[in-house]
Write a protein that holds these residues in place. Structure first.
Motif, short mmCIF file in Angstrom:
data_model
loop_
_atom_site.label_atom_id
_atom_site.label_comp_id
_atom_site.label_asym_id
_atom_site.label_seq_id
_atom_site.Cartn_x
_atom_site.Cartn_y
_atom_site.Cartn_z
N GLY A 122 42.09 49.56 56.71
CA GLY A 122 42.75 48.34 56.30
C GLY A 122 43.65 47.82 57.39
O GLY A 122 43.92 48.51 58.38
N ILE A 123 44.15 46.59 57.21
CA ILE A 123 44.99 45.93 58.22
C ILE A 123 46.20 45.31 57.56
O ILE A 123 46.10 44.68 56.50
N ILE A 308 47.67 50.64 50.85
CA ILE A 308 47.10 51.91 50.37
C ILE A 308 46.59 51.76 48.94
O ILE A 308 45.54 52.30 48.57
N ASP A 309 47.32 51.02 48.12
CA ASP A 309 46.86 50.76 46.76
C ASP A 309 45.51 50.06 46.78
O ASP A 309 44.62 50.37 45.97
N MET A 310 45.32 49.12 47.70
CA MET A 310 44.03 48.41 47.82
C MET A 310 42.92 49.36 48.25
O MET A 310 41.81 49.33 47.72
N ILE A 311 43.23 50.19 49.25
CA ILE A 311 42.21 51.10 49.79
C ILE A 311 41.78 52.12 48.75
O ILE A 311 40.58 52.39 48.56
N ASN A 313 42.38 52.03 45.41
CA ASN A 313 42.07 51.49 44.09
C ASN A 313 41.69 50.03 44.26
O ASN A 313 42.52 49.14 44.20
N LYS A 314 40.42 49.78 44.48
CA LYS A 314 39.94 48.46 44.85
C LYS A 314 40.28 47.39 43.81
O LYS A 314 40.38 46.21 44.13
N ASP A 315 40.48 47.77 42.55
CA ASP A 315 40.82 46.79 41.53
C ASP A 315 42.20 46.19 41.76
O ASP A 315 42.57 45.21 41.13
N ASN A 316 42.97 46.77 42.67
CA ASN A 316 44.33 46.33 42.92
C ASN A 316 44.40 45.20 43.94
O ASN A 316 45.49 44.72 44.27
#
Length: 339
Positions: A122-123, A308-311, A313-316
């Motif tokens: 991620g970036i 990190i939440d995105m990576i 837990n993609k629903d985030n």
């Protein structure tokens, strides 16, 4: 359970909590209580999570690294933000790669391309001053790479954003100048298309209006955020009978004060000056500079946690803007004795 299958979702399922809570606990986030942190860390160790972060990332097609793209690494704000980001990503098992754009659009595009080639997970990005087109960021998201914007952001790109309360910071600064007796307040600002300067301008205007002062567009100077920019506009500001200057950055304030001194204009007795950013030099210069503290370290931790939440837990990966509060630090440059 075999250790090479362990993910944050597995730990969350084992404990009956959400993956984002597990991620925060592993990153030692203050948003998770100590009891939950301990339980998560013990379970993660027991299940072998840390030993397999890299393998997990490789299976997902990424390197286990996170990229950060910033305009200038030598700015106190951005170096503090990087420290905050590291505080979160390193304990979570990620390495941090840093790319500096030097405010150039092309270098921002090149940074994105370089990180894509390196298969970052991620970036985290703060937009360059030159950037007005965002195809490179939308392309990044189309390829499934998580993106979090911070500080300088655009609503034309979806996803989480972490910003300062720029409007309120400017409002507090100008309100302070008005309350100390100033009415002709000039504003040195940056590139008007960038959200941070647009919001600081809005706060400046609103504070004047709320206190019965008609804003004068002639007192607003765009693209004057540097030390040289601050100095260059002093002659025009004084010709407009300004009695105070609100600068959207401390470097502009530094340049303004130095030029006022060159002209034998006393600060704050004749002209008060307030900056924005609370750079390290602000408290040791003469006079010491009243400035707005941006809490860059907290902004970095929040941006990192969102990524990190995105990576994990993609629903985030939804549109959400996290606004970090600011505070005005009053020093000598704006305090005029009433005695």
């Amino acid at each position: 359970m075999k250790s090479h299958n362990i993910t944050i979702s597995d730990i969350a399922k084992e404990l009956g909590i959400t993956p984002s809570t597990v991620s925060r606990a592993l990153s030692d986030s203050p948003r998770v209580n100590d009891k939950t942190k301990k339980k998560v860390q013990e379970t993660a160790q027991k299940m072998g999570y840390h030993q397999n972060v890299m393998a997990s990332m490789l299976r997902k097609g990424s390197s286990g690294s996170i990229g950060i793209i910033i305009p200038r690494i030598n700015r106190h704000f951005f170096s503090n933000a990087i420290s905050g980001i590291e505080r979160i990503v390193n304990p979570a098992g990620y390495n941090l790669l840093i790319y500096q754009t030097e405010e150039l659009y092309q270098k921002e595009v090149e940074g994105i391309q370089a990180f894509m080639k390196n298969r970052v997970a991620g970036i985290i990005l703060s937009i360059a001053a030159e950037t007005t087109h965002f195809e490179h960021l939308n392309n990044l998201q189309n390829k499934g790479i998580a993106l979090v914007q911070f500080d300088r952001v655009t609503d034309l790109v979806h996803g989480p954003k972490v910003i300062n309360d720029n409007f309120n910071g400017a409002y507090l600064a100008v309100k302070h100048l008005i309350q100390t007796g100033h009415k002709r307040i000039a504003h040195l600002t940056g590139a008007p298309h960038l959200n941070v300067y647009r919001e600081r301008l809005r706060g400046y205007m609103q504070a004047l209006t709320d206190h019965g002062i008609q804003p004068d567009q002639a007192l607003v100077f765009d693209n004057s955020i540097t030390r040289d920019g601050g100095a260059a506009n002093i002659g025009k500001i004084m010709s407009l009978n300004a009695d105070a200057i609100f600068c959207a950055g401390d470097y502009a304030a530094l340049g303004a004060i130095q030029e006022l001194k060159n002209l034998n204009i006393a600060v704050p007795e004749q002209v008060a000056v307030v900056g924005y950013a609370n750079e390290p030099f602000s408290e040791i210069m003469t006079p010491s500079l009243t400035s707005v503290e941006q809490n860059a370290f907290e902004m970095g931790t929040r941006a990192a946690q969102a990524l990190i939440d995105m990576i994990e837990n993609k629903d985030n990966a939804h549109d959400h803007t996290d606004i970090i509060p600011v505070r005005l630090i009053v020093r000598q440059s704006s305090l005029v004795s009433t005695y």
